[in-house]
Design a protein around this motif. Sequence first.
Motif, PDB file in Angstrom:
ATOM      1  N   GLN A   1      37.640  40.047  39.778  1.00 19.99           N
ATOM      2  CA  GLN A   1      38.090  41.335  40.307  1.00 19.99           C
ATOM      3  C   GLN A   1      37.831  41.417  41.812  1.00 19.99           C
ATOM      4  OE1 GLN A   1      39.728  43.387  38.065  1.00 19.99           O
ATOM      5  NE2 GLN A   1      40.436  44.317  39.936  1.00 19.99           N
ATOM      6  N   PHE A   2      36.741  40.812  42.270  1.00 15.41           N
ATOM      7  CA  PHE A   2      36.446  40.759  43.706  1.00 15.41           C
ATOM      8  C   PHE A   2      37.503  39.923  44.430  1.00 15.41           C
ATOM      9  CE2 PHE A   2      34.591  38.564  47.338  1.00 15.41           C
ATOM     10  CZ  PHE A   2      34.121  39.638  48.083  1.00 15.41           C
TER      11      PHE A   2
ATOM     12  N   ASP B   1      40.740  41.936  44.649  1.00 16.07           N
ATOM     13  CA  ASP B   1      40.626  42.940  45.716  1.00 16.07           C
ATOM     14  C   ASP B   1      40.734  42.296  47.095  1.00 16.07           C
ATOM     15  OD1 ASP B   1      40.339  44.919  43.828  1.00 16.07           O
ATOM     16  OD2 ASP B   1      38.143  44.979  43.973  1.00 16.07           O
ATOM     17  N   ALA B   2      40.118  41.120  47.257  1.00 21.16           N
ATOM     18  CA  ALA B   2      40.147  40.438  48.556  1.00 21.16           C
ATOM     19  C   ALA B   2      41.571  40.029  48.936  1.00 21.16           C
ATOM     20  CB  ALA B   2      39.236  39.209  48.528  1.00 21.16           C
TER      21      ALA B   2
ATOM     22  N   THR C   1      37.930  47.677  33.071  1.00 25.55           N
ATOM     23  CA  THR C   1      37.508  46.926  34.251  1.00 25.55           C
ATOM     24  C   THR C   1      38.559  45.914  34.700  1.00 25.55           C
ATOM     25  OG1 THR C   1      36.461  45.265  32.858  1.00 25.55           O
ATOM     26  CG2 THR C   1      35.087  47.111  33.610  1.00 25.55           C
TER      27      THR C   1
ATOM     28  N   GLN D   1      32.592  33.938  42.605  1.00 28.60           N
ATOM     29  CA  GLN D   1      32.825  35.376  42.712  1.00 28.60           C
ATOM     30  C   GLN D   1      33.513  35.906  41.453  1.00 28.60           C
ATOM     31  OE1 GLN D   1      31.868  37.546  44.956  1.00 28.60           O
ATOM     32  NE2 GLN D   1      31.031  36.098  46.408  1.00 28.60           N
ATOM     33  N   ASN D   2      33.263  37.161  41.174  1.00 28.12           N
ATOM     34  CA  ASN D   2      33.930  37.859  40.084  1.00 28.12           C
ATOM     35  C   ASN D   2      35.437  37.877  40.369  1.00 28.12           C
ATOM     36  OD1 ASN D   2      35.099  39.888  38.487  1.00 28.12           O
ATOM     37  ND2 ASN D   2      33.225  41.100  38.501  1.00 28.12           N
TER      38      ASN D   2
END
Length: 191
Positions: free
Chosen positions: A67-68, A71-72, A136, A64-65
């Motif tokens: 940033q993901f 956020d998670a 980003t 996964q990225n």
Amino acid sequence: MSRAKHRRGRTRAKGNSLIELALILPILLLLLWGVVDFGRAILFNNILVNMSREGANLASRTTQNPQFIIDAINHTAAPLEMETHGMVFITRVRGVTVGSGGGSLKSVVQMQYRATPGHTSLGSQLSWKCTNWAGTGQCNLPAADADKVVTLPFVLALGAELYVVETLYDYTPLTNYVMKTNLDLYSRTYL
């Protein structure tokens, strides 16, 4: 006559007890408030430790990225307000040789992400600092490995790679009228 004296003595004793309670109660309430605030700080720190551990686990096991992943783990942070008072950093580090003539083994940053949005005044506590952040949340790394060397508490083997996840929180005590400073809570996990 003795009954009247006895009643006056009891009335005086009740009055004295109320005065003593009025003098001691603010001190007891302040102590209670401090204990509650200290417990709250410990809770928030435990949440940060769990966030950094889970973030490192996800970063090292998934594609996964970053940033993901940030956020998670931020969504699991309640009651922390990570978007306004917190920050998360995910850094990938690799053991490489740096320098001419074979060089020496160093730990070099391969990529670094930070939460967007986040409390940008909270910076990474690693020895290497990113100076050029993209919108980003990704760090624009320098080209030369010598400019990305980070000091770790251990030596990485040549080619070995690890993730460093840092969670930071600007904790405002409930007793802010007594303690005029905020506490920066911090956790770091290597995996």
